[in-house]
Design a protein around this motif. Structure first.
Motif, PDB file in Angstrom:
ATOM      1  N   HIS A 271       0.807  -1.225   0.000  1.00 50.79           N
ATOM      2  CA  HIS A 271       0.000   0.000   0.000  1.00 50.79           C
ATOM      3  C   HIS A 271       0.840   1.275   0.000  1.00 50.79           C
ATOM      4  CE1 HIS A 271      -3.955  -1.939   1.660  1.00 50.79           C
ATOM      5  NE2 HIS A 271      -3.811  -2.092   0.361  1.00 50.79           N
ATOM      6  N   ARG A 272       2.154   1.136  -0.203  1.00 50.80           N
ATOM      7  CA  ARG A 272       3.008   2.322  -0.056  1.00 50.80           C
ATOM      8  C   ARG A 272       2.622   3.438  -1.029  1.00 50.80           C
ATOM      9  NH1 ARG A 272       6.556  -1.279  -2.663  1.00 50.80           N
ATOM     10  NH2 ARG A 272       7.431  -2.007  -0.704  1.00 50.80           N
ATOM     11  N   ASN A 273       2.206   3.084  -2.260  1.00 41.24           N
ATOM     12  CA  ASN A 273       1.838   4.128  -3.224  1.00 41.24           C
ATOM     13  C   ASN A 273       0.532   4.819  -2.838  1.00 41.24           C
ATOM     14  OD1 ASN A 273       4.105   3.612  -4.717  1.00 41.24           O
ATOM     15  ND2 ASN A 273       3.081   2.336  -6.245  1.00 41.24           N
ATOM     16  N   ILE A 274      -0.381   4.071  -2.213  1.00 40.61           N
ATOM     17  CA  ILE A 274      -1.618   4.686  -1.728  1.00 40.61           C
ATOM     18  C   ILE A 274      -1.303   5.663  -0.605  1.00 40.61           C
ATOM     19  CG2 ILE A 274      -3.845   4.258  -0.636  1.00 40.61           C
ATOM     20  CD1 ILE A 274      -3.909   1.535  -1.985  1.00 40.61           C
ATOM     21  N   ARG A 275      -0.411   5.248   0.307  1.00 41.61           N
ATOM     22  CA  ARG A 275      -0.037   6.156   1.392  1.00 41.61           C
ATOM     23  C   ARG A 275       0.633   7.416   0.849  1.00 41.61           C
ATOM     24  NH1 ARG A 275       0.918   1.042   3.932  1.00 41.61           N
ATOM     25  NH2 ARG A 275       3.061   0.963   3.194  1.00 41.61           N
ATOM     26  N   LYS A 276       1.448   7.267  -0.185  1.00 42.14           N
ATOM     27  CA  LYS A 276       2.096   8.429  -0.810  1.00 42.14           C
ATOM     28  C   LYS A 276       1.048   9.357  -1.415  1.00 42.14           C
ATOM     29  CE  LYS A 276       5.831  10.542  -2.576  1.00 42.14           C
ATOM     30  NZ  LYS A 276       5.274  11.484  -3.551  1.00 42.14           N
ATOM     31  N   TYR A 277       0.036   8.769  -2.048  1.00 41.65           N
ATOM     32  CA  TYR A 277      -1.035   9.578  -2.630  1.00 41.65           C
ATOM     33  C   TYR A 277      -1.765  10.357  -1.533  1.00 41.65           C
ATOM     34  CZ  TYR A 277      -5.170  10.856  -5.346  1.00 41.65           C
ATOM     35  OH  TYR A 277      -6.183  11.568  -5.971  1.00 41.65           O
ATOM     36  N   LEU A 278      -2.053   9.705  -0.418  1.00 41.90           N
ATOM     37  CA  LEU A 278      -2.733  10.373   0.694  1.00 41.90           C
ATOM     38  C   LEU A 278      -1.906  11.543   1.206  1.00 41.90           C
ATOM     39  CD1 LEU A 278      -4.028   7.243   2.650  1.00 41.90           C
ATOM     40  CD2 LEU A 278      -5.458   8.982   1.554  1.00 41.90           C
ATOM     41  N   LYS A 279      -0.616  11.333   1.341  1.00 46.63           N
ATOM     42  CA  LYS A 279       0.248  12.406   1.828  1.00 46.63           C
ATOM     43  C   LYS A 279       0.261  13.595   0.865  1.00 46.63           C
ATOM     44  CE  LYS A 279       4.958  13.312   3.487  1.00 46.63           C
ATOM     45  NZ  LYS A 279       6.328  12.756   3.631  1.00 46.63           N
TER      46      LYS A 279
ATOM     47  N   ALA B 208      -1.250  11.006   5.978  1.00 45.25           N
ATOM     48  CA  ALA B 208      -2.175  12.120   5.746  1.00 45.25           C
ATOM     49  C   ALA B 208      -1.862  13.290   6.675  1.00 45.25           C
ATOM     50  CB  ALA B 208      -3.610  11.643   5.939  1.00 45.25           C
ATOM     51  N   ALA B 209      -1.597  13.002   7.944  1.00 42.24           N
ATOM     52  CA  ALA B 209      -1.274  14.061   8.899  1.00 42.24           C
ATOM     53  C   ALA B 209       0.044  14.732   8.540  1.00 42.24           C
ATOM     54  CB  ALA B 209      -1.221  13.493  10.311  1.00 42.24           C
ATOM     55  N   ALA B 210       1.031  13.935   8.105  1.00 42.14           N
ATOM     56  CA  ALA B 210       2.312  14.503   7.686  1.00 42.14           C
ATOM     57  C   ALA B 210       2.154  15.353   6.433  1.00 42.14           C
ATOM     58  CB  ALA B 210       3.321  13.382   7.442  1.00 42.14           C
ATOM     59  N   GLY B 211       1.127  15.047   5.629  1.00 47.38           N
ATOM     60  CA  GLY B 211       0.826  15.839   4.441  1.00 47.38           C
ATOM     61  C   GLY B 211      -0.007  17.076   4.738  1.00 47.38           C
ATOM     62  N   GLU B 212      -0.111  17.423   6.032  1.00 41.52           N
ATOM     63  CA  GLU B 212      -0.788  18.637   6.486  1.00 41.52           C
ATOM     64  C   GLU B 212      -2.295  18.587   6.292  1.00 41.52           C
ATOM     65  OE1 GLU B 212       1.157  22.035   4.821  1.00 41.52           O
ATOM     66  OE2 GLU B 212       3.041  21.621   5.853  1.00 41.52           O
ATOM     67  N   ALA B 213      -2.876  17.416   6.525  1.00 42.15           N
ATOM     68  CA  ALA B 213      -4.336  17.349   6.604  1.00 42.15           C
ATOM     69  C   ALA B 213      -4.795  18.201   7.778  1.00 42.15           C
ATOM     70  CB  ALA B 213      -4.780  15.903   6.800  1.00 42.15           C
TER      71      ALA B 213
END
Length: 727
Positions: A550-558, A580-585
């Motif tokens: 799922h690493r690419n899905i997590r990257k997309y979320l970020k 997601a939180a690290a991606g400033e959600a």
């Protein structure tokens, strides 16, 4: 020889250490449980376990098991026990009750029924009722009630076995003795002591860690100083056998103590040091443990500490009982400063605390981590490898362990094929992973039929090897031989020690089995992904805490989380939530039925310095939570299991039958213009046509699955789902 059924109790999280002790002293495990195990043993083995167990808190013989529905059943079944085969009529006794599960009967009521039954037994037999003495009874009877079953035990310990007999005065926030032993075992003290390494406790308090370390290093039984045991008034007690076992354990006492490595304790508190001196004197260890009043900021390296790498171990204040947590960070930073002293290169440090943010404040690299209870307080035990550098070491990337080349066995043709395939994959996937800055990937996935494994390579240091269950008819010995060969080949090719390869068998899990832990080692390791860090566990569960596919899905979320309200359903250990939180959600809501996984998720947030109080972690069945959800989210990730009937779920989940309902309910929580990412790993999954008609759906499996998982076909399938009205 008479065999007895014995229950050994221990603090939770220490069940693996307890099991090793039971087996070491000749017991046969009958059943395992949280907080203790039932085993069978003869009288000799029972005596040795009571005298030598460093972990057990109580040893009890099973008197009777029975079904119950009310207090009358408890009275009747207790009365039917031949108590004259367990106790003398003149013996005083006391009764205690514990419960687990949904038992509404008060403990006191149940205990009174047991007391009445025992007293009535003796009245009917002799005309006299024995005296009750709750403070210091000759015989202690323990009743344990579950929902519809009950167990009666006679306590052979005579009080908690953690009470060794030397403790004169406990300092504030002192450790129980068996907890101290568990810390020392997890820290590797027996091996360090045998190689001559010393032990230092820079905040020693009343000296419990020092005293237990001395007894452990000298191979002395922890029960050596106790004068009373519950089995002394048990009718099955054999005084001659006990005396012979005790005398054998006590023999060569001075000789064993004379070989102790250096043991040093420091503390700034005069009263704590005074208590430590009294306890050490009572234990007969004055000549072997050095105490000194010294603040942690005044820590110095003595000549004795330079002889061989040793262990620094301590139980510092952590705010529950002593001090203000806001003032403790500097204390833990000073611990870290000690660990960075160049003269301590090669040493180890272990620290217990209830607050992982304090443990992270040391700034040291964490090698492993355990859960442990300090009395009623749930704590973490962190272990650090000390590299003796005053500079700031990358805490995420430990120095690579020196590895002795593994000697490969004589290579069969099929073993050579496995080695060649592994080399080929390592070359191609190694290049791909380096280019993509990917540190954890699937190296091999049952590429060859005779080596039916999945091999995941983590951080260039650890291998998680899952053996798919062999079909019926495959010779078991041959399968085991192939596994052993595979492990040796992997260790040699990847240049890692055999101890860094963790093996499991992955088979289809049925019913509640899918939620059972494989073992209870509790060790965690740090990995990196897309600028974030995560805890993984290679031993306790079937999966490690992160789904690599799922690493690419997590990257997309970020990448798409900035400013969004994000919902992660079936969140597992929260790796997608962290991204997601690290991606400033703006906010992340994580929902799962498992409290273990949610706590793990919070740990992952704290590891990445993301304030947990700004986000939500909800323990609830996802279907039930969605029914009541009145909120809207911009980005939803849902990766349900294929099947689940966890006891905390309100009904059974089967993804093929239930996915339409789940998706519709999740879409009710999605804002216009928002996105639901739906994924699952059921190989025969078919998306319902009615969903295609209602929503705008595109399958995105081809790019969400990365290179290391494409050899076996789709490890998961993934769809992006939007409202039709979004244009």
């Amino acid at each position: 020889m008479t065999e007895f059924k014995i229950f050994a109790a221990a603090p939770v999280f220490l069940e693996d250490l307890l099991e090793k002790e039971i087996l070491r002293y000749g017991g046969t495990i009958l059943s395992r449980g949280a907080g203790g195990h039932l085993f069978s043993a003869g009288l000799k083995e029972i005596y040795e376990m009571i005298l030598w167990s460093r972990i057990s808190s109580r040893i009890m013989v099973l008197v009777k098991e029975f079904s119950w529905a009310g207090v009358d059943d408890i009275y009747r079944e207790t009365l039917s026990v031949p108590w004259d085969s367990h106790m003398e009529e003149s013996a005083t006794f006391a009764c205690f009750t514990t419960t687990s599960g949904s038992v509404s009967l008060p403990d006191r009521t149940a205990s009174l029924k047991v007391k009445d039954a025992i007293a009535d037994f003796w009245r009917d037999k002799t005309g006299q009722r024995p005296d009750v003495d709750r403070e210091s009874p000759d015989i202690s009877i323990h009743l344990h009630l579950k929902r519809d079953t009950a167990s009666l035990y006679l306590d052979l310990s005579g009080g908690g076995l953690h009470r060794r007999g030397y403790r004169q005065e406990a300092a504030k926030a002192g450790l129980r003795e068996n907890t101290a032993d568990a810390i020392l075992m997890r820290a590797g003290w027996p091996g360090i002591a045998s190689s001559g390494g010393c032990l230092v406790d820079p905040m020693c308090g009343s000296g419990t860690l020092l005293i237990e370390a001395a007894f452990m290093a000298a191979d002395l039984p922890p029960g050596l100083l106790r004068y009373e045991y519950g089995f002394f008034k048990w009718r099955e007690h054999d005084p001659d056998l006990w005396e012979s076992i005790f005398d054998s354990a006590e023999s060569a006492l001075e000789e064993k103590l004379s070989g102790l490595p250096p043991l040093m304790g420091f503390d700034s508190d005069r009263k704590a040091l005074a208590a430590a001196r009294e306890n050490i004197h009572a234990a007969g260890l004055d000549r072997f443990i050095h105490l000194e009043r010294r603040d942690i900021s005044e820590f110095v390296i003595t000549d004795k500490m330079k002889n061989s790498p040793g262990l620094i171990v301590t139980n510092p204040p952590y705010g529950q009982r002593l001090g203000d947590k806001g003032m403790l960070y500097s204390l833990y930073r000073k611990l870290g400063d000690i660990g960075r002293n160049s003269e301590l290169k090669g040493w180890k440090m272990s620290v217990i605390s209830d607050d992982e943010t304090l443990l992270h404040a040391t700034g040291l690299k964490t090698s492993t981590k355990n859960r442990i209870m300090n009395g009623p307080i749930k704590c973490s035990l962190y272990h650090y490898e000390l590299y003796g550098t005053s500079g700031e070491r990358d805490s995420d990337t430990p120095a690579k362990e020196s590895v002795r080349t593994v000697d490969l066995p004589a290579m069969t043709q099929e073993a050579e094929q496995f080695l060649n395939r592994l080399k080929k994959n390592k070359k191609s996937l190694g290049k791909w992973s380096r280019k993509g800055d990917i540190s954890c990937y699937r190296l091999y996935d049952a590429d060859l039929p005779n080596f039916n494994f999945a091999v995941d390579f983590y951080e260039g240091k650890w291998v998680h090897l899952q053996e798919y269950s062999a079909p019926k008819g495959i010779d078991q010995q041959r399968a085991e031989s192939r596994l052993k060969t595979a492990v040796q080949i992997i260790a040699s090719l990847l240049e890692i020690p055999l101890s860094s390869i963790f093996t499991k068998q992955r088979s289809r899990q049925k019913g509640r089995d899918q939620y059972r832990t494989l073992q209870r080692a509790g060790e965690r390791y740090l990995i990196n992904e897309w600028g974030c860090r995560f805890w993984v566990n290679f031993t306790d569960y079937l999966d490690t805490g992160i789904f690599l596919d799922h690493r690419n899905i997590r990257k997309y979320l970020k990448d798409h989380a900035p400013g969004s309200r994000v919902l992660n359903l079936f969140c597992y250990t929260g790796t997608a939530s962290v991204m997601a939180a690290a991606g400033e959600a703006s906010s992340v809501c994580s929902v799962d039925t498992s409290s273990t996984y949610l706590k793990w998720a919070e740990d992952n947030f704290m590891l990445n310095k993301i304030p947990v109080e700004k986000h939500r972690f909800i323990r609830e069945d996802v279907k039930k939570w969605l029914n009541a959800c009145g909120e809207k989210f911009d980005l939803i990730f849902m990766d349900p299991p294929t099947f689940s009937n966890s006891k905390s779920r309100w009904d059974i989940l089967q993804i093929q039958e239930d996915h339409e309902d789940l998706i519709r309910k999740a879409m009710n929580c999605l804002n216009p213009g928002g996105l639901l990412i739906f994924s699952n790993n059921y190989k025969r999954f078919v998306l319902e046509d009615s969903l295609q008609e209602k929503y705008r759906i595109t399958e995105e499996t081809s790019w969400t699955e990365s290179e290391d998982f494409k050899r076996k076909g789709a490890s998961h399938r993934c769809w992006f789902i939007r409202h039709n009205s979004d244009g």
